[in-house]
Write a protein that holds these residues in place. Structure first.
Motif, PDB file in Angstrom:
ATOM      1  N   MET A  16      35.049  16.047 -40.560  1.00 34.40           N
ATOM      2  CA  MET A  16      34.379  14.780 -40.351  1.00 34.40           C
ATOM      3  C   MET A  16      35.415  13.757 -39.888  1.00 34.40           C
ATOM      4  N   PRO A  17      35.109  13.024 -38.817  1.00 38.74           N
ATOM      5  CA  PRO A  17      36.081  12.045 -38.316  1.00 38.74           C
ATOM      6  C   PRO A  17      36.257  10.862 -39.270  1.00 38.74           C
ATOM      7  N   GLN A  69      35.005   7.621 -43.861  1.00 38.03           N
ATOM      8  CA  GLN A  69      34.487   8.839 -43.245  1.00 38.03           C
ATOM      9  C   GLN A  69      33.339   8.449 -42.321  1.00 38.03           C
ATOM     10  N   ALA A  70      33.280   9.076 -41.153  1.00 40.26           N
ATOM     11  CA  ALA A  70      32.252   8.760 -40.170  1.00 40.26           C
ATOM     12  C   ALA A  70      31.358   9.970 -39.928  1.00 40.26           C
ATOM     13  N   THR A  71      30.092   9.713 -39.739  1.00 34.78           N
ATOM     14  CA  THR A  71      29.150  10.768 -39.415  1.00 34.78           C
ATOM     15  C   THR A  71      28.976  10.806 -37.901  1.00 34.78           C
ATOM     16  N   PRO A  72      29.384  11.901 -37.246  1.00 34.17           N
ATOM     17  CA  PRO A  72      29.188  11.996 -35.794  1.00 34.17           C
ATOM     18  C   PRO A  72      27.717  11.802 -35.431  1.00 34.17           C
ATOM     19  N   GLY A  73      27.491  11.137 -34.299  1.00 34.14           N
ATOM     20  CA  GLY A  73      26.135  10.889 -33.843  1.00 34.14           C
ATOM     21  C   GLY A  73      25.565   9.559 -34.299  1.00 34.14           C
ATOM     22  N   SER A 132      36.830   9.490 -26.648  1.00 35.55           N
ATOM     23  CA  SER A 132      35.895  10.409 -27.305  1.00 35.55           C
ATOM     24  C   SER A 132      34.488   9.824 -27.444  1.00 35.55           C
ATOM     25  N   LEU A 133      34.339   8.540 -27.165  1.00 34.15           N
ATOM     26  CA  LEU A 133      33.072   7.854 -27.385  1.00 34.15           C
ATOM     27  C   LEU A 133      32.149   7.951 -26.177  1.00 34.15           C
ATOM     28  N   VAL A 141      29.825   7.618 -32.490  1.00 28.01           N
ATOM     29  CA  VAL A 141      31.001   8.365 -32.922  1.00 28.01           C
ATOM     30  C   VAL A 141      30.830   9.848 -32.602  1.00 28.01           C
ATOM     31  N   ALA A 142      31.903  10.450 -32.105  1.00 34.32           N
ATOM     32  CA  ALA A 142      31.919  11.891 -31.826  1.00 34.32           C
ATOM     33  C   ALA A 142      32.732  12.568 -32.931  1.00 34.32           C
TER      34      ALA A 142
END
Length: 112
Positions: free
Chosen positions: A1-2, A20-24, A61-62, A91-92
């Motif tokens: 997780m990014p 912590q970031a959730t992709p999408g 990456s965005l 976020v990716a």
């Protein structure tokens, strides 16, 4: 997780922080979910610039900024080449470092 690293901001993250970031999901959604109450006067509808952030690392990456976002960014305080509206920035898988500008063009904060 990014991970999103938020550089120090006197109001939102005085010491800076990492979350912590959730992709999408958008940067704005992730900040709000983690109790970083970034302004978002238009309720994330891409109609203002109060959620403006500067992506210091991970910009490539965005998702690409669409024309509507780019047009609005021209009105943002402290605009830089790496500026994005956090409500439109998805976020990716890559870690990000962002800076929340000290000021916005909003004269009165909304109560979100």
């Amino acid at each position: 997780m990014p991970v999103i690293k938020i550089l120090p901001h006197p109001e939102y993250a005085p010491q800076g922080t990492e979350i912590q970031a959730t992709p999408g999901h958008s940067i704005c959604e992730i900040l709000l979910e983690n109790h970083i109450e970034i302004e978002h006067a238009c309720d994330m509808s891409c109609a203002c610039t109060t959620c403006h952030v500067i992506v210091r690392q991970g910009l490539e990456s965005l998702n690409e900024a669409e024309e509507e976002e780019e047009d609005l960014l021209d009105r943002a305080w402290g605009l830089e080449p790496q500026s994005r509206l956090s409500c439109q920035t998805i976020v990716a898988q890559k870690d990000l470092t962002i800076e929340i500008p000290r000021y916005t063009i909003n004269h009165a904060k909304e109560n979100h």
